[in-house]
Scaffold this motif. Structure first.
Motif, PDB file in Angstrom:
ATOM      1  N   GLN A  49      -0.401  -7.125  -7.570  1.00  0.00           N
ATOM      2  CA  GLN A  49      -1.261  -7.806  -6.742  1.00  0.00           C
ATOM      3  C   GLN A  49      -1.447  -7.104  -5.388  1.00  0.00           C
ATOM      4  N   SER A  50      -0.257  -6.726  -4.877  1.00  0.00           N
ATOM      5  CA  SER A  50      -0.297  -5.884  -3.484  1.00  0.00           C
ATOM      6  C   SER A  50      -0.549  -4.718  -3.520  1.00  0.00           C
ATOM      7  N   GLY A  51      -0.416  -3.854  -4.703  1.00  0.00           N
ATOM      8  CA  GLY A  51      -0.586  -2.481  -4.757  1.00  0.00           C
ATOM      9  C   GLY A  51       0.481  -1.781  -4.006  1.00  0.00           C
ATOM     10  N   GLU A  52       1.729  -2.598  -3.904  1.00  0.00           N
ATOM     11  CA  GLU A  52       2.989  -1.967  -3.232  1.00  0.00           C
ATOM     12  C   GLU A  52       3.923  -1.669  -4.388  1.00  0.00           C
ATOM     13  N   LYS A  53       4.733  -0.746  -4.069  1.00  0.00           N
ATOM     14  CA  LYS A  53       6.029  -0.514  -4.959  1.00  0.00           C
ATOM     15  C   LYS A  53       7.098  -0.925  -4.251  1.00  0.00           C
ATOM     16  N   PHE A  54       8.173  -1.599  -4.970  1.00  0.00           N
ATOM     17  CA  PHE A  54       9.442  -2.144  -4.356  1.00  0.00           C
ATOM     18  C   PHE A  54      10.646  -1.243  -4.923  1.00  0.00           C
ATOM     19  N   THR A  55      11.547  -0.984  -3.990  1.00  0.00           N
ATOM     20  CA  THR A  55      12.652  -0.201  -4.365  1.00  0.00           C
ATOM     21  C   THR A  55      13.614  -1.532  -4.943  1.00  0.00           C
ATOM     22  N   ALA A  56      14.856  -0.956  -5.557  1.00  0.00           N
ATOM     23  CA  ALA A  56      15.693  -1.835  -5.926  1.00  0.00           C
ATOM     24  C   ALA A  56      16.490  -2.717  -4.697  1.00  0.00           C
TER      25      ALA A  56
END
Length: 159
Positions: free
Chosen positions: A136-143
């Motif tokens: 939804q946000s188009g962001e990638k999250f790291t662990a």
């Protein structure tokens, strides 16, 4: 200096222990200093937290919808409650289980398998939540970012 023992409450035949941590949604709270309750809760009542406010919580059980007055949001001030958790008799059995009793060991292994399954389901739900959030946000999250978000939400081993 000796460590202070946690305070235990027995309510309706069940035991609960007070925990010193920030309150979270779905936590159980024990009312210990009720103020302006509109007769919706009293000292000794156990309520479920539905939302968090700056200086308290919200609980559906505390909502009062009288015309022109009341506690429409079910607000309960921080000073009115303590956070509690039920004392799980299964955990006590784990501590007292004996290697001489195979039935206890089998029961403990069954309980452990159930808990692992519940944790795996919870991890799967969190993964799906973060996948949806990322989509939804188009962001990638790291662990590391995911771990920080979970920590900020107050989700952890004591759930």
């Amino acid at each position: 200096m000796a460590k202070e023992q946690p305070k235990v409450h027995t309510i309706d035949g069940k035991q609960y222990v007070e925990v010193e941590r920030n309150v979270r949604v779905d936590d159980l709270i024990l009312i210990v200093a009720a103020v302006e309750t509109y007769d919706m809760y009293n000292n000794g009542d156990i309520l479920i937290v539905g939302g968090i406010a700056d200086n308290g919580v919200y609980s559906e059980s505390a909502e009062y919808h009288a015309p022109g007055s009341g506690n429409r949001d079910g607000f309960i001030a921080d000073s009115e409650f303590v956070v509690i958790e039920p004392i799980d008799s299964e955990e006590e059995e784990f501590v007292t289980a004996s290697a001489d009793n195979p039935d206890q060991i089998i029961e403990l292994l069954g309980n452990l398998a159930r808990r692992v399954t519940e944790l795996e389901q919870r991890v799967s739900q969190y993964n799906a939540l973060f996948r949806d959030l990322a989509n939804q946000s188009g962001e990638k999250f790291t662990a590391k970012q995911v771990a920080e978000i979970i920590k900020a939400l107050g989700v952890g081993a004591n759930d």
